[in-house]
Write an enzyme that holds these catalytic residues in place. Sequence first.
Site, PDB file in Angstrom:
ATOM      1  N   SER A  71      -9.502   1.826   2.747  1.00  0.00           N
ATOM      2  CA  SER A  71      -8.633   2.571   1.858  1.00  0.00           C
ATOM      3  C   SER A  71      -7.570   1.712   1.181  1.00  0.00           C
ATOM      4  O   SER A  71      -6.854   2.224   0.317  1.00  0.00           O
ATOM      5  CB  SER A  71      -7.963   3.712   2.616  1.00  0.00           C
ATOM      6  OG  SER A  71      -7.215   3.213   3.669  1.00  0.00           O
TER       7      SER A  71
ATOM      8  N   SER B 165      -9.675  -0.284   7.118  1.00  0.00           N
ATOM      9  CA  SER B 165      -9.139  -0.169   5.755  1.00  0.00           C
ATOM     10  C   SER B 165      -8.437  -1.393   5.190  1.00  0.00           C
ATOM     11  O   SER B 165      -8.078  -1.377   4.020  1.00  0.00           O
ATOM     12  CB  SER B 165      -8.195   1.034   5.685  1.00  0.00           C
ATOM     13  OG  SER B 165      -8.951   2.220   5.793  1.00  0.00           O
TER      14      SER B 165
ATOM     15  N   LYS C 112       0.851  -1.198   0.000  1.00  0.00           N
ATOM     16  CA  LYS C 112       0.000   0.000   0.000  1.00  0.00           C
ATOM     17  C   LYS C 112       0.883   1.243   0.000  1.00  0.00           C
ATOM     18  O   LYS C 112       1.932   1.269   0.675  1.00  0.00           O
ATOM     19  CB  LYS C 112      -0.895  -0.022   1.237  1.00  0.00           C
ATOM     20  CG  LYS C 112      -1.954   1.088   1.281  1.00  0.00           C
ATOM     21  CD  LYS C 112      -2.827   0.925   2.519  1.00  0.00           C
ATOM     22  CE  LYS C 112      -3.897   2.018   2.553  1.00  0.00           C
ATOM     23  NZ  LYS C 112      -4.713   1.905   3.774  1.00  0.00           N
TER      24      LYS C 112
END
Lengths: 491, 96
Positions: A158, A182, A83
């Site tokens: 996210s 997330s 990420k």
Amino acid sequence: MSYRYISMPVYRLIEEFSSDVNKIFEYIDAIYDRIERVENKIKAFITIIPREYMYNNVEALLKKIKSSGSAIPKLFGVMIGVKDNITTMGIRTTCGSKILENYIPPYDATVIVKLKNVGVFIHGKTNMDEFAMGSTTETSAFYPTRNPWDLNRSPGGSSGGSGAALAAGEASIALGSDTGGSIRNPAAYTMVYGLKPTYGLVSRFGLIAYASSMDQIGPMARNTTDLALLLSVISGNDPKDSTSLPIESIDYVKALDDYMYKEPRLRIGIFKELFEGSDDCVKKTVYNSVDKLCSYHDCIEISMPYTKEAVAAYYIIAMAEASSNLARFDGIRYGLKTHIDGRNWVDVYTEVRTKGFGYEVKKRIALGAYVLSMGYRDMYYIRALRFRRMLREKLGDVFNNVDAVASPTMPIPPPRLGEFFEDPLKIYLADISTVIANLSGYPAISIPAGFCNNLPVGLQLMSKPLSESILLYLSAQLEDRTKLRDIIAEV
Amino acid sequence: MSEDIITYLEKLVLVKFNENEKERIRVEINRIVDLFNVLKNVKELDIYEPLFHVHEISSPLRDDEVLDKLDEEYKMLKENAVLVQGYVKAPKTVVE
């Protein structure tokens, strides 16, 4: 021949590579061919390391290992999607934001150092909501990521890029971060497994902060064993992170094997309010998967009111901490710049931050400043922190009677892209199941439960601090019963 | 949420909202603050202390580690410092 590498679990990949290390290059080709085929439709990545660079890197390291006579590291050759809020030395790290569009970190996050030490290579930085502020990967300054199961829908967020990359076969394993759900949200929405560890189990050194008292890096994978493998690598005390727990990493794969061998009968609490508040189809799908666990374990209904209040408390605390954490982005030391000569610092900082931050980020840091401001701090921020203590105590009471608590990960199926633009409160309230674990610091996992009108649905299990082995055990049991493992979406 | 408060918040966090954003944020912030206000209904909160951090840690510090390597570097800095009215002039760190 190469398609098998796309869906192959990591624990099988390392067996293949240990028998013939040259198979790594076939694997690299398989993944990159897949990326070339589907990435235009999915947009899971912000940065992709070029294929040739990966070849050269692997070749160079192999040569070095052979000439030194040392053993090939355990996970050598496995590629991971990371990420884009986790710093990677020499690889652009943007947090999905224009303000860090060209930021190249001079250091690796601790989790990255640990992964490199076992031979893992980073092949891409995955897309995310800007500064992890969002639940659909639509607030990314670059582009939204699409759900491989339905390209008109969000993969969640996210860590949506990581979830989508796994579901599309563009990554074998991935890292995400979880502040309010997330990791678990995109895991549920993309039919993969995602774990938010106990707060402090995984180092936050190198994780670009959103809300420091709740942020945690965690593993995402297409099966439970890979999740356990990745958690074993990234967990453990880090002296560079003062919030890191004073414990060493354990071998979660071995712990999982022990549990699967002994098969203890556990007590599972069914979280009444979170089931009641879910969409009917989601409820039915998750109940079906819970039944598979309850046919063996003892299940009881548990009730904990104040779920909506938990969302309120989470957003107050997260926004307050974010407004402080994002104060560092001023265009002076790193990130987006503007000309400064003859100008006062307020104008310079304001210009950079206005241009560099998206609307959602600006809104959240403004609200964060609001809840911390004079006259409102006690009413909102301190009150939210009191609620946090109360929640943690009540949760402690619940876990005196059960070993794990079950609920739908998300109360609704994956939303259509743009669905929440008109009503952002709806997406905040969709975090109702996930925020409890972040507020309390407890670990939680999202496990594929099934499909609802052809859309992925996840089951969330939460347990006491440092009980990740219990979560992995229950996940593996359910995985055996549902066979929802190593699935790649047809894109 | 009045426009004055939005302007005040802009100054606090050093960002500006354009006209479209201002209207949108006014509506959204009002709704979000309504969500925040649900905490007022939880009467029992007053008996609880705020929990700032789940581990209840307080600025843990590493032990000081005394090194004696700095002498040469300190000597070099001292000999090469540019002094202006008794103060050391630092090099520019912002590249134009």
